[in-house]
Scaffold this active site. Structure first.
Site, PDB file in Angstrom:
ATOM      1  CG  PHE A 107       9.798  24.875 -14.360  1.00 33.86           C
ATOM      2  CD1 PHE A 107      10.650  23.995 -15.016  1.00 33.86           C
ATOM      3  CD2 PHE A 107       8.947  25.665 -15.128  1.00 33.86           C
ATOM      4  CE1 PHE A 107      10.631  23.894 -16.404  1.00 33.86           C
ATOM      5  CE2 PHE A 107       8.939  25.562 -16.510  1.00 33.86           C
ATOM      6  CZ  PHE A 107       9.781  24.674 -17.146  1.00 33.86           C
ATOM      7  CG  PHE A 134      15.756  28.935 -21.263  1.00 33.82           C
ATOM      8  CD1 PHE A 134      15.437  29.594 -20.090  1.00 33.82           C
ATOM      9  CD2 PHE A 134      14.784  28.169 -21.885  1.00 33.82           C
ATOM     10  CE1 PHE A 134      14.162  29.497 -19.542  1.00 33.82           C
ATOM     11  CE2 PHE A 134      13.513  28.058 -21.348  1.00 33.82           C
ATOM     12  CZ  PHE A 134      13.193  28.733 -20.175  1.00 33.82           C
TER      13      PHE A 134
HETATM   14  N1  F0G Z   1       5.947  23.553 -14.438  1.00 38.44           N
HETATM   15  C1  F0G Z   1       6.749  22.597 -14.927  1.00 38.44           C
HETATM   16  C2  F0G Z   1       7.311  21.565 -14.007  1.00 38.44           C
HETATM   17  C3  F0G Z   1       7.028  22.580 -16.300  1.00 38.44           C
HETATM   18  O1  F0G Z   1       7.818  21.620 -16.781  1.00 38.44           O
HETATM   19  C4  F0G Z   1       6.475  23.569 -17.137  1.00 38.44           C
HETATM   20  C5  F0G Z   1       6.786  23.606 -18.555  1.00 38.44           C
HETATM   21  C6  F0G Z   1       5.647  24.544 -16.570  1.00 38.44           C
HETATM   22  C7  F0G Z   1       5.399  24.499 -15.213  1.00 38.44           C
HETATM   23  C8  F0G Z   1       5.045  25.657 -17.390  1.00 38.44           C
HETATM   24  O2  F0G Z   1       4.042  25.190 -18.183  1.00 38.44           O
HETATM   25  O3  F0G Z   1       4.864  25.563 -20.519  1.00 38.44           O
HETATM   26  O4  F0G Z   1       2.465  25.106 -20.048  1.00 38.44           O
HETATM   27  O5  F0G Z   1       3.457  27.276 -19.435  1.00 38.44           O
HETATM   28  N2  F0G Z   1       7.753  22.995 -19.047  1.00 38.44           N
HETATM   29  C9  F0G Z   1       8.084  22.896 -20.450  1.00 38.44           C
HETATM   30  C10 F0G Z   1       9.343  22.094 -20.594  1.00 38.44           C
HETATM   31  C11 F0G Z   1       8.120  24.179 -21.188  1.00 38.44           C
HETATM   32  O6  F0G Z   1       9.818  21.985 -21.730  1.00 38.44           O
HETATM   33  O7  F0G Z   1       9.846  21.553 -19.615  1.00 38.44           O
HETATM   34  P1  F0G Z   1       3.694  25.814 -19.635  1.00 38.44           P
END
Ligand code: F0G
Length: 459
Positions: A125, A450
């Site tokens: 991620f 991005f």
């Molecule tokens: N891990 C995963 C699987 C995530 O989807 C995200 C965030 C994070 C960690 C990080 O967390 O944003 O609270 O700092 N995903 C968002 C998305 C930004 O749009 O998929 P965060």
């Protein structure tokens, strides 16, 4: 006769009016945003499917919890409520609240990763990998091959390939591997789940080598729902029980509570190991705030504690993922190529298949996200070559196999009628896909490009 339809396990008490725009307004807005949907103003968006992060609707219980904020600098009552919820629903012993998920990733990476270390995981991620790299580590993808194939119908495309993980351990040695990073569900693969059977095998292998598992538990309740629906022996277990079992197979977790737990801001790091906790408690005061608030207001922690309890309800999850599946089925009926099986938090359109005339350097997913916005005012997100970024050491672009546009569904926010509008809008763009041309990047930020990169249409 038996009823087969389900409905949301809530009714609506307050609404937020949507704004509609004209085609001319949208063309102007996307141009000003450098053809990057992250740079659009939300007032120019009709249906916002950019992310499911921090965009969900809180319940009346959560809102009333906000009024019970104990805004003391130290030892807030809300911290103890949150600690109880984390113990009760996830089973982890020690809690460090953080302002969101990436802050927890930052802290755990700094504590556990030494320069030269290797972190295997079930697909990267963006923020997680970056924090591993900033701590001097290298991420290695050990997810099953099916995860990179948008058409594979494997029920658990988030699984770790045990052979790949064994090979990484053999090649680098267990001493170089502080932990395996296990995500439930896997965002970049399309919200795909990992099975309990696979997680148990990863646990057995890591225990044999003295390697820890750190769990990216951002969407663990959604993962649990898929286990309940698809895995042998789990049909009669509750989402709550499956969530707890999942966490019990890991040593700690990083949580973005902005997803599963339905808060607008918040997250945490939770671990079972006292020594790691002690170091994290030291570090959180440097980067976030005191260890009993970690960058949050008391009211935020209260809403999170309540949201965690709501997130593991079977009725909630049936409706939550039921809505995503509904949209997926509509798009499949329209002949739109999407990642299958449909994942937990959104629909991932296969942009390579949608726009086969574009090379990956012409940013098919970025292009499609911009086109969908111009068509309908619907905001989606690129998850392809722009998100993948560059290799930190060589500076070369990563070329991910998956080039996707994500239609991410916030929890408890939109109705089935909105999903109909979304599906039809995508179908309209699909109908005129042959005429669509690509983009070129004209501005590239150094980290997580991005979010802020800018583009222009290719003439
Ligand atoms: N891990 C995963 C699987 C995530 O989807 C995200 C965030 C994070 C960690 C990080 O967390 O944003 O609270 O700092 N995903 C968002 C998305 C930004 O749009 O998929 P965060």
């Amino acid at each position: 006769m038996e009823r087969s339809s389900w409905a949301e396990p809530f009714k609506i008490k307050m609404v937020e009016l949507l704004k509609m725009t004209t085609l001319a307004e949208r063309k102007k807005a996307i141009k000003e945003a450098g053809y990057n949907t992250f740079l659009l103003k939300s007032k120019d968006v009709y249906i916002d499917l950019l992310t499911d992060s921090g965009t969900s609707a809180m319940s009346d219980q959560q809102w009333s919890g906000m009024m019970m904020g104990d805004e003391s600098y130290a030892g807030s009552e809300n911290y103890y409520h949150l600690e109880d919820a984390v113990k009760k629903y996830y089973g982890y012993k020690y809690l460090i609240p953080t302002h969101q998920g990436r802050a927890a990733e930052h802290i755990i990476s700094k504590i556990m990763i030494k320069p030269g270390d290797i972190i295997p995981g079930n697909m990267y991620f963006t923020t997680t990998r970056l924090h591993q790299e900033l701590a001097g580590g290298t991420f290695i993808d050990v997810i099953v091959d099916e995860a990179h194939d948008p058409e594979s119908m494997h029920p658990f495309k988030g699984n770790i390939d045990i052979q790949k993980l064994t090979d990484v351990i053999k090649k680098y040695g267990a001493k170089k591997i502080p932990y395996v990073c296990v995500a439930s569900t896997v965002n970049m693969a399309g919200g795909q789940p990992i099975s309990m059977e696979n997680l148990k095998a990863v646990r057995a292998l890591t225990l044999k080598h003295g390697i820890k598992i750190i769990h990216d538990m951002t969407r663990v309740a959604e993962n649990a729902w898929f286990i309940q629906q698809r895995e042998k022996g789990y049909a009669k277990k509750s989402v709550a029980a499956i969530v707890k079992e999942t966490c019990s197979l890991t040593d700690g977790g990083t949580m973005s509570a902005k997803k599963d737990a339905m808060v607008n801001i918040g997250g945490f790091l939770a671990v079972n190991d006292w020594d790691i906790f002690e170091e994290a408690r030291n570090m959180v005061v440097v980067y976030e705030g005191l260890h009993t608030y970690g960058g949050l207001a008391g009211r935020d922690m209260e809403a999170m504690a309540i949201g965690i309890a709501e997130s593991v309800s079977d009725a909630h999850m049936n409706a939550r993922i039921g809505q995503v599946l509904y949209l997926g089925d509509k798009l499949i009926d329209f002949g739109v190529p999407i990642v299958q099986p449909t994942g937990g938090h959104g629909i991932f359109i296969d942009a390579k298949k949608f726009l086969p005339q574009l090379t990956q350097d012409q940013f098919p997913a970025q292009t499609l996200a911009a086109e969908l916005y111009v068509e309908s005012g619907i905001r989606s997100m690129e998850r392809g070559i722009v998100s993948a970024g560059r290799n930190a050491k060589t500076g070369k672009n990563y070329y991910p196999k998956l080039e996707l546009v994500r239609l991410t569904i916030p929890r408890r926010v939109y109705t089935q009628a909105h999903m109909d509008v979304v599906a039809e809008s995508v179908a309209v763009v699909h109908h005129r896909r042959a005429k669509i041309k690509g983009l070129k990047m004209v501005y590239e930020p150094k980290y997580l490009r991005f979010f802020q990169a800018m583009f222009e249409p290719i003439k």
